[in-house]
Design a protein around this motif. Sequence first.
Motif, PDB file in Angstrom:
ATOM      1  N   GLY A   1       1.036  -0.910   0.396  1.00 49.11           N
ATOM      2  CA  GLY A   1       0.132   0.040  -0.325  1.00 49.11           C
ATOM      3  C   GLY A   1       0.518   1.511  -0.292  1.00 49.11           C
ATOM      4  N   ALA A   2       1.856   1.592   1.168  1.00 47.57           N
ATOM      5  CA  ALA A   2       2.777   2.491   0.974  1.00 47.57           C
ATOM      6  C   ALA A   2       3.901   2.450   1.527  1.00 47.57           C
ATOM      7  CB  ALA A   2       1.624   3.208   1.930  1.00 47.57           C
ATOM      8  N   VAL A   3       5.105   2.929   1.123  1.00 45.97           N
ATOM      9  CA  VAL A   3       6.497   2.685   2.467  1.00 45.97           C
ATOM     10  C   VAL A   3       6.321   3.946   3.256  1.00 45.97           C
ATOM     11  CG1 VAL A   3       7.675   3.552   0.059  1.00 45.97           C
ATOM     12  CG2 VAL A   3       8.585   2.395   2.535  1.00 45.97           C
ATOM     13  N   SER A   4       7.449   3.898   4.809  1.00 45.49           N
ATOM     14  CA  SER A   4       7.350   4.472   5.308  1.00 45.49           C
ATOM     15  C   SER A   4       8.015   5.480   4.523  1.00 45.49           C
ATOM     16  CB  SER A   4       7.681   4.219   6.350  1.00 45.49           C
ATOM     17  OG  SER A   4       8.054   5.679   7.561  1.00 45.49           O
ATOM     18  N   ASP A   5       8.032   7.150   5.104  1.00 47.03           N
ATOM     19  CA  ASP A   5       9.071   8.405   4.888  1.00 47.03           C
ATOM     20  C   ASP A   5       9.999   8.536   5.411  1.00 47.03           C
ATOM     21  OD1 ASP A   5       7.471   8.669   2.911  1.00 47.03           O
ATOM     22  OD2 ASP A   5       6.345  11.209   3.975  1.00 47.03           O
ATOM     23  N   LYS A   6       9.880   7.342   6.623  1.00 43.72           N
ATOM     24  CA  LYS A   6      11.141   7.587   7.876  1.00 43.72           C
ATOM     25  C   LYS A   6      11.538   6.434   7.644  1.00 43.72           C
ATOM     26  CE  LYS A   6       9.657  11.065  10.246  1.00 43.72           C
ATOM     27  NZ  LYS A   6      10.489  12.335  10.054  1.00 43.72           N
ATOM     28  N   VAL A   7      12.827   5.976   7.758  1.00 38.18           N
ATOM     29  CA  VAL A   7      13.781   4.623   8.250  1.00 38.18           C
ATOM     30  C   VAL A   7      14.244   4.273   9.555  1.00 38.18           C
ATOM     31  CG1 VAL A   7      16.134   4.036   7.517  1.00 38.18           C
ATOM     32  CG2 VAL A   7      14.730   5.127   6.207  1.00 38.18           C
ATOM     33  N   TYR A   8      14.210   3.573   9.667  1.00 40.71           N
ATOM     34  CA  TYR A   8      14.170   2.741  11.536  1.00 40.71           C
ATOM     35  C   TYR A   8      15.515   2.879  11.975  1.00 40.71           C
ATOM     36  CZ  TYR A   8       9.172   4.317  10.278  1.00 40.71           C
ATOM     37  OH  TYR A   8       8.456   5.070  10.453  1.00 40.71           O
ATOM     38  N   CYS A   9      16.392   3.162  12.829  1.00 40.00           N
ATOM     39  CA  CYS A   9      17.539   2.633  11.958  1.00 40.00           C
ATOM     40  C   CYS A   9      18.045   2.294  13.589  1.00 40.00           C
ATOM     41  CB  CYS A   9      18.875   3.673  12.197  1.00 40.00           C
ATOM     42  SG  CYS A   9      18.472   4.681  10.826  1.00 40.00           S
ATOM     43  N   LEU A  10      18.084   0.378  13.847  1.00 40.57           N
ATOM     44  CA  LEU A  10      18.420  -0.195  14.973  1.00 40.57           C
ATOM     45  C   LEU A  10      20.193  -0.898  14.868  1.00 40.57           C
ATOM     46  CD1 LEU A  10      17.073  -1.515  16.672  1.00 40.57           C
ATOM     47  CD2 LEU A  10      16.262  -3.554  15.288  1.00 40.57           C
ATOM     48  N   PRO A  11      20.671   0.089  15.231  1.00 37.52           N
ATOM     49  CA  PRO A  11      22.060  -0.399  15.233  1.00 37.52           C
ATOM     50  C   PRO A  11      22.197  -1.715  16.227  1.00 37.52           C
ATOM     51  CG  PRO A  11      21.751   2.205  16.281  1.00 37.52           C
ATOM     52  CD  PRO A  11      20.349   1.607  16.140  1.00 37.52           C
ATOM     53  N   THR A  12      23.197  -2.678  15.651  1.00 32.99           N
ATOM     54  CA  THR A  12      23.536  -3.604  16.692  1.00 32.99           C
ATOM     55  C   THR A  12      24.411  -3.774  17.324  1.00 32.99           C
ATOM     56  OG1 THR A  12      25.341  -4.144  15.112  1.00 32.99           O
ATOM     57  CG2 THR A  12      23.925  -5.518  14.363  1.00 32.99           C
ATOM     58  N   GLN A  13      24.188  -4.185  18.807  1.00 32.89           N
ATOM     59  CA  GLN A  13      24.495  -3.858  20.146  1.00 32.89           C
ATOM     60  C   GLN A  13      25.057  -5.408  20.681  1.00 32.89           C
ATOM     61  OE1 GLN A  13      24.523  -1.256  21.590  1.00 32.89           O
ATOM     62  NE2 GLN A  13      22.215  -0.206  20.832  1.00 32.89           N
ATOM     63  N   TYR A  14      26.451  -5.017  21.551  1.00 33.53           N
ATOM     64  CA  TYR A  14      26.504  -6.523  22.436  1.00 33.53           C
ATOM     65  C   TYR A  14      25.605  -7.477  23.106  1.00 33.53           C
ATOM     66  CZ  TYR A  14      29.946  -9.085  23.984  1.00 33.53           C
ATOM     67  OH  TYR A  14      30.929 -10.136  25.221  1.00 33.53           O
ATOM     68  N   SER A  15      24.673  -5.885  23.788  1.00 28.50           N
ATOM     69  CA  SER A  15      24.372  -5.867  24.838  1.00 28.50           C
ATOM     70  C   SER A  15      22.698  -6.443  24.311  1.00 28.50           C
ATOM     71  CB  SER A  15      23.374  -4.931  25.319  1.00 28.50           C
ATOM     72  OG  SER A  15      22.617  -5.185  26.712  1.00 28.50           O
ATOM     73  N   HIS A  16      21.738  -7.535  24.299  1.00 23.31           N
ATOM     74  CA  HIS A  16      20.708  -7.771  24.241  1.00 23.31           C
ATOM     75  C   HIS A  16      20.003  -7.643  24.348  1.00 23.31           C
ATOM     76  CE1 HIS A  16      23.058 -12.825  23.736  1.00 23.31           C
ATOM     77  NE2 HIS A  16      23.387 -11.778  22.626  1.00 23.31           N
ATOM     78  N   ARG A  17      19.808  -7.133  25.582  1.00 21.44           N
ATOM     79  CA  ARG A  17      18.784  -5.904  26.247  1.00 21.44           C
ATOM     80  C   ARG A  17      18.817  -4.787  26.027  1.00 21.44           C
ATOM     81  NH1 ARG A  17      18.102  -5.858  32.495  1.00 21.44           N
ATOM     82  NH2 ARG A  17      17.366  -4.368  33.492  1.00 21.44           N
ATOM     83  N   GLN A  18      19.942  -4.105  25.759  1.00 19.13           N
ATOM     84  CA  GLN A  18      19.611  -3.024  25.211  1.00 19.13           C
ATOM     85  C   GLN A  18      18.538  -3.187  23.730  1.00 19.13           C
ATOM     86  OE1 GLN A  18      22.771  -0.565  24.201  1.00 19.13           O
ATOM     87  NE2 GLN A  18      23.003   0.096  26.624  1.00 19.13           N
ATOM     88  N   THR A  19      19.020  -3.865  23.304  1.00 18.16           N
ATOM     89  CA  THR A  19      18.129  -3.788  21.804  1.00 18.16           C
ATOM     90  C   THR A  19      16.473  -4.710  22.345  1.00 18.16           C
ATOM     91  OG1 THR A  19      19.474  -5.020  20.638  1.00 18.16           O
ATOM     92  CG2 THR A  19      17.770  -5.391  19.140  1.00 18.16           C
ATOM     93  N   GLN A  20      16.251  -5.552  23.485  1.00 25.34           N
ATOM     94  CA  GLN A  20      15.558  -5.582  23.584  1.00 25.34           C
ATOM     95  C   GLN A  20      14.571  -4.966  24.311  1.00 25.34           C
ATOM     96  OE1 GLN A  20      16.410  -9.460  25.224  1.00 25.34           O
ATOM     97  NE2 GLN A  20      16.486 -10.760  23.611  1.00 25.34           N
ATOM     98  N   ARG A  21      15.213  -4.401  25.070  1.00 27.59           N
ATOM     99  CA  ARG A  21      13.701  -3.591  26.133  1.00 27.59           C
ATOM    100  C   ARG A  21      14.293  -1.858  26.048  1.00 27.59           C
ATOM    101  NH1 ARG A  21      15.092  -6.621  32.466  1.00 27.59           N
ATOM    102  NH2 ARG A  21      14.661  -8.969  31.417  1.00 27.59           N
TER     103      ARG A  21
END
Lengths: 168, 74
Positions: free
Chosen positions: A125-145
Amino acid sequence: MAQSRKTHRSFVSYIDKSREFYAAQAYDQPYQWAAHDDAPFAKLSKPLSECKIGLVTTSYFLPGDFEYRVPSDLPRVPALADRSELDSLDNQYLSWAKDETHTDDLGSFLPLAQADRLVTEGRIGAVSDKVYCLPTQYSHRQTQRRDTPQLIEWMKDDGVDVAVMIPL
Amino acid sequence: MQTQIADLAMDVLETAVVPRTTVQAPVQWGDDGWRERFMHVGDDNRAQLAAEGAERQRFQQEIREQDAKAKAGN
């Protein structure tokens, strides 16, 4: 294609290779890979042709005055980017197969042009005008929480129905 | 190739009915040399990797000392 007489293709074990590679650089603790007993699943609640797609990348922005010293210095925080800002996405300090490829072609790691085509063709239908940056982390906790909940919040604000992640 | 992979990703979105559905794209590198080169550790680079590791540890120690000094100064 190289000539070979194998009966099957074997996979490269990224976990084993990376453990040995980092041990050779005197990292003391082997990285603990995430392992989940189950995974959530949600079917699309409406046809894909009515869905808004959001693209998620592990690439990220560095401040203009950033001076690289060691990997732990990288400012690994989730970010929300306008499509027009993507020129300053920075990949040089991320770990990828630099001997084999390059990131000069944005479409090879962030398929916005493909997403636009899919919209034109009516596949999505559409693509967001924004792009979402999710850097890789050593800490699983930071990624998940921290990081993932932040991204979900941003995507909900933007009316995104489906996240498509393209790790770099 | 990008068109093919993007189309395939959309197929997966539409057809997956269980978690962890995995589909292998029918594309390969031109040769298999990357398998050996990727994160390669061997006699040819072991000393260099060790030196880089030592340099990183030295640098991290320096940063720790600077931070400790800054903290003590506050």
